[in-house]
Design an enzyme around this catalytic site. Structure first.
Site, PDB file in Angstrom:
ATOM      1  N   SER A  13      21.287  73.660 -33.424  1.00 58.13           N
ATOM      2  CA  SER A  13      22.093  72.444 -33.538  1.00 58.13           C
ATOM      3  C   SER A  13      22.003  71.918 -34.966  1.00 58.13           C
ATOM      4  O   SER A  13      21.163  72.340 -35.749  1.00 58.13           O
ATOM      5  CB  SER A  13      21.624  71.395 -32.526  1.00 58.13           C
ATOM      6  OG  SER A  13      20.259  71.139 -32.671  1.00 58.13           O
ATOM      7  N   CYS A  14      22.899  70.995 -35.264  1.00 57.30           N
ATOM      8  CA  CYS A  14      23.006  70.399 -36.586  1.00 57.30           C
ATOM      9  C   CYS A  14      21.645  69.903 -37.069  1.00 57.30           C
ATOM     10  O   CYS A  14      20.905  69.326 -36.287  1.00 57.30           O
ATOM     11  CB  CYS A  14      24.014  69.249 -36.524  1.00 57.30           C
ATOM     12  SG  CYS A  14      24.403  68.575 -38.130  1.00 57.30           S
ATOM     13  N   PRO A  15      21.298  70.186 -38.292  1.00 56.00           N
ATOM     14  CA  PRO A  15      22.079  70.761 -39.383  1.00 56.00           C
ATOM     15  C   PRO A  15      21.844  72.256 -39.595  1.00 56.00           C
ATOM     16  O   PRO A  15      22.329  72.822 -40.564  1.00 56.00           O
ATOM     17  CB  PRO A  15      21.580  69.985 -40.597  1.00 56.00           C
ATOM     18  CG  PRO A  15      20.113  69.833 -40.330  1.00 56.00           C
ATOM     19  CD  PRO A  15      20.038  69.615 -38.810  1.00 56.00           C
TER      20      PRO A  15
END
Length: 75
Positions: A13-15
Site C-alpha cells: 500500500s501507499c507509498p
C-alpha cells in the site's frame, strides 16, 4: 507492449508502490518501459501523478483480475 522489466508491488500500500517504482525506474535507460503490477487502488491516481512529476510517460494502463498494470516509459 514490450517492457524491459516487470515490477510486482501487489499487496503493497501507499507509498511503497511509488517508492519501489522510482527505485526500479532509476535502473532503466531513457525510452525503456517498466511494467508495474499493483493491487492498491490508490495507485490509479498516485502512479500517473508521480509519473507526470518525474517526467515519465504512462504509455498503457489496464486492469486484469484486480491487478492494475502500468506501462511506464522512462523519460
Amino acid at each position: 507492449m514490450e517492457s524491459i522489466k516487470i515490477l510486482d508491488v501487489k499487496g503493497m500500500s501507499c507509498p511503497m508502490p511509488i517508492v519501489r517504482t522510482k527505485k526500479e525506474m532509476d535502473t532503466l535507460h531513457s525510452g525503456e518501459i517498466l511494467e508495474v503490477h499493483a493491487t492498491d487502488r490508490g495507485s490509479l491516481a498516485d502512479m500517473p501523478a508521480w509519473a507526470n512529476v518525474a517526467g515519465h510517460t504512462i504509455v498503457d494502463q489496464k486492469e486484469e483480475a484486480n491487478v492494475i498494470k502500468f506501462f511506464i516509459k522512462k523519460a
